[in-house]
Design a protein around this motif. Sequence first.
Motif, PDB file in Angstrom:
ATOM      1  N   LEU A 187       0.811  -1.219   0.000  1.00 18.62           N
ATOM      2  CA  LEU A 187       0.000   0.000   0.000  1.00 18.62           C
ATOM      3  C   LEU A 187       0.844   1.269   0.000  1.00 18.62           C
ATOM      4  O   LEU A 187       0.422   2.294  -0.543  1.00 18.62           O
ATOM      5  CB  LEU A 187      -0.933  -0.003   1.216  1.00 18.62           C
ATOM      6  N   LEU A 188       2.017   1.205   0.595  1.00 23.68           N
ATOM      7  CA  LEU A 188       2.870   2.395   0.649  1.00 23.68           C
ATOM      8  C   LEU A 188       3.428   2.793  -0.713  1.00 23.68           C
ATOM      9  O   LEU A 188       4.012   3.866  -0.857  1.00 23.68           O
ATOM     10  CB  LEU A 188       4.020   2.173   1.645  1.00 23.68           C
ATOM     11  N   VAL A 225      -9.637   1.847  -5.065  1.00 21.86           N
ATOM     12  CA  VAL A 225     -10.485   0.800  -5.654  1.00 21.86           C
ATOM     13  C   VAL A 225      -9.691  -0.133  -6.573  1.00 21.86           C
ATOM     14  O   VAL A 225     -10.268  -1.092  -7.098  1.00 21.86           O
ATOM     15  CB  VAL A 225     -11.665   1.416  -6.450  1.00 21.86           C
ATOM     16  N   LYS A 226      -8.411   0.137  -6.759  1.00 19.58           N
ATOM     17  CA  LYS A 226      -7.575  -0.820  -7.484  1.00 19.58           C
ATOM     18  C   LYS A 226      -7.619  -2.143  -6.730  1.00 19.58           C
ATOM     19  O   LYS A 226      -7.464  -2.156  -5.500  1.00 19.58           O
ATOM     20  CB  LYS A 226      -6.134  -0.319  -7.588  1.00 19.58           C
ATOM     21  N   VAL A 263      -5.652  -4.652  -6.023  1.00 20.79           N
ATOM     22  CA  VAL A 263      -4.584  -4.990  -5.086  1.00 20.79           C
ATOM     23  C   VAL A 263      -4.628  -4.094  -3.861  1.00 20.79           C
ATOM     24  O   VAL A 263      -4.428  -4.563  -2.722  1.00 20.79           O
ATOM     25  CB  VAL A 263      -3.204  -4.885  -5.789  1.00 20.79           C
ATOM     26  N   ASN A 264      -4.952  -2.810  -4.034  1.00 19.18           N
ATOM     27  CA  ASN A 264      -5.043  -1.895  -2.895  1.00 19.18           C
ATOM     28  C   ASN A 264      -6.289  -2.166  -2.060  1.00 19.18           C
ATOM     29  O   ASN A 264      -6.237  -2.150  -0.819  1.00 19.18           O
ATOM     30  CB  ASN A 264      -5.049  -0.446  -3.375  1.00 19.18           C
ATOM     31  N   ALA A 265      -7.402  -2.413  -2.723  1.00 17.46           N
ATOM     32  CA  ALA A 265      -8.660  -2.678  -2.018  1.00 17.46           C
ATOM     33  C   ALA A 265      -8.550  -3.930  -1.143  1.00 17.46           C
ATOM     34  O   ALA A 265      -8.981  -3.937   0.018  1.00 17.46           O
ATOM     35  CB  ALA A 265      -9.804  -2.827  -3.021  1.00 17.46           C
ATOM     36  N   LEU A 266      -7.958  -4.981  -1.697  1.00 23.75           N
ATOM     37  CA  LEU A 266      -7.820  -6.229  -0.943  1.00 23.75           C
ATOM     38  C   LEU A 266      -6.917  -6.051   0.273  1.00 23.75           C
ATOM     39  O   LEU A 266      -7.211  -6.560   1.362  1.00 23.75           O
ATOM     40  CB  LEU A 266      -7.277  -7.337  -1.848  1.00 23.75           C
ATOM     41  N   ASN A 267      -5.826  -5.321   0.093  1.00 24.47           N
ATOM     42  CA  ASN A 267      -4.907  -5.118   1.207  1.00 24.47           C
ATOM     43  C   ASN A 267      -5.497  -4.201   2.274  1.00 24.47           C
ATOM     44  O   ASN A 267      -5.291  -4.414   3.476  1.00 24.47           O
ATOM     45  CB  ASN A 267      -3.577  -4.552   0.700  1.00 24.47           C
ATOM     46  N   LEU A 268      -6.256  -3.187   1.853  1.00 26.47           N
ATOM     47  CA  LEU A 268      -6.922  -2.320   2.827  1.00 26.47           C
ATOM     48  C   LEU A 268      -7.979  -3.087   3.617  1.00 26.47           C
ATOM     49  O   LEU A 268      -8.131  -2.899   4.830  1.00 26.47           O
ATOM     50  CB  LEU A 268      -7.554  -1.126   2.115  1.00 26.47           C
ATOM     51  N   LEU A 269      -8.713  -3.953   2.927  1.00 23.37           N
ATOM     52  CA  LEU A 269      -9.716  -4.779   3.607  1.00 23.37           C
ATOM     53  C   LEU A 269      -9.058  -5.750   4.587  1.00 23.37           C
ATOM     54  O   LEU A 269      -9.569  -5.980   5.686  1.00 23.37           O
ATOM     55  CB  LEU A 269     -10.554  -5.546   2.583  1.00 23.37           C
ATOM     56  N   TYR A 270      -7.938  -6.301   4.182  1.00 17.92           N
ATOM     57  CA  TYR A 270      -7.210  -7.221   5.075  1.00 17.92           C
ATOM     58  C   TYR A 270      -6.769  -6.503   6.345  1.00 17.92           C
ATOM     59  O   TYR A 270      -6.956  -6.999   7.467  1.00 17.92           O
ATOM     60  CB  TYR A 270      -6.004  -7.802   4.348  1.00 17.92           C
ATOM     61  N   LEU A 271      -6.199  -5.306   6.167  1.00 15.88           N
ATOM     62  CA  LEU A 271      -5.745  -4.539   7.320  1.00 15.88           C
ATOM     63  C   LEU A 271      -6.911  -4.053   8.173  1.00 15.88           C
ATOM     64  O   LEU A 271      -6.831  -4.037   9.403  1.00 15.88           O
ATOM     65  CB  LEU A 271      -4.909  -3.338   6.856  1.00 15.88           C
ATOM     66  N   GLY A 272      -8.002  -3.642   7.518  1.00 14.66           N
ATOM     67  CA  GLY A 272      -9.137  -3.096   8.245  1.00 14.66           C
ATOM     68  C   GLY A 272      -9.964  -4.150   8.956  1.00 14.66           C
ATOM     69  O   GLY A 272     -10.282  -4.001  10.147  1.00 14.66           O
TER      70      GLY A 272
END
Length: 301
Positions: free
Chosen positions: A30-31, A213-214, A216-225
């Motif tokens: 994400l960074l 909404v990309k 790869v970013n959406a999946l990682n944000l959901l994982y972290l959240g």
Amino acid sequence: MSSRQRTLGHAAALMTILIWGTTFVSTKVLLRDFTPVTVLFTRFVIGYAFLWCLRPRLLPPAGWKKELLFAGAGLTGVTLYFLLENIALTYTFASNVGIIVAVVPFFTALLAHFLLKGEGFSRRFFLGFAAAFTGIFLIMANGAFVLELNPVGDVLALGAAFVWAVYSILMKKIGVNTSNMVICTRRIFFYGIVLMIPALFVLPVNLDWHLMVKPVNALNLLYLGLFASALCFLSWNRVVEILGAVKSSVYIYMVPVVAVVASAIILGERLTWISLTGILLTLCGVMISEYRNKTRKNGTR
């Protein structure tokens, strides 16, 4: 506390650490597109929304003293810990931060000794701390023994370790239980998010919805959240209630172990004999610290 409850507490602690130890992979991805504070704020907003979905009802006011405890837990466990750790990484090496933050159990034991009843420390705890800390040093060095002091970054990392210890003490004082776990954790997230807002006006932020909404970013944000924030904080708060602030904090030693193994499996990073030795020492430190001595004081416990 029954043997079954303690076993469940240890199992929950291991599950939580397994997830927390892999979050660096998601954060690293994400960074590439977001700043540290953007990732932090977004993941906890997602986690807060998820906790509302789990239990959509309000927690009745419990008096200003209890609210201060919730606010303190939000400030230390959500806002300050992650901000201090992330900012420290911009000033010093990741190895420095990893090693310094590993003193969380030591700080927790000291605070618990003075602030909580029945949560002291023993020689065995310090022996385990020495073994685990040595192991963590080897893991973070991973064959390259370069530990350069950087006053700003290292002090920030030390501050992160201290505020997480304070968070553990506050959670024990709040006294959450199964019936109000979701609502109490959500209240802590609320204060953490509110107290994080000033940082959004000081630190760089890029809330770009097109990037979020990309896939790869959406999946990682959901994982972290969902997992690393909401579910892991739920399980960790319960672990603190079952095992106590000191015993639960010992599992923090395991985060670098999981991180180095995950980096080898997922990112293909090098795993040397030095880091393997560090893993073994860290695991030994955890086992030594978690060993339950049978003592007699007004009966066996």
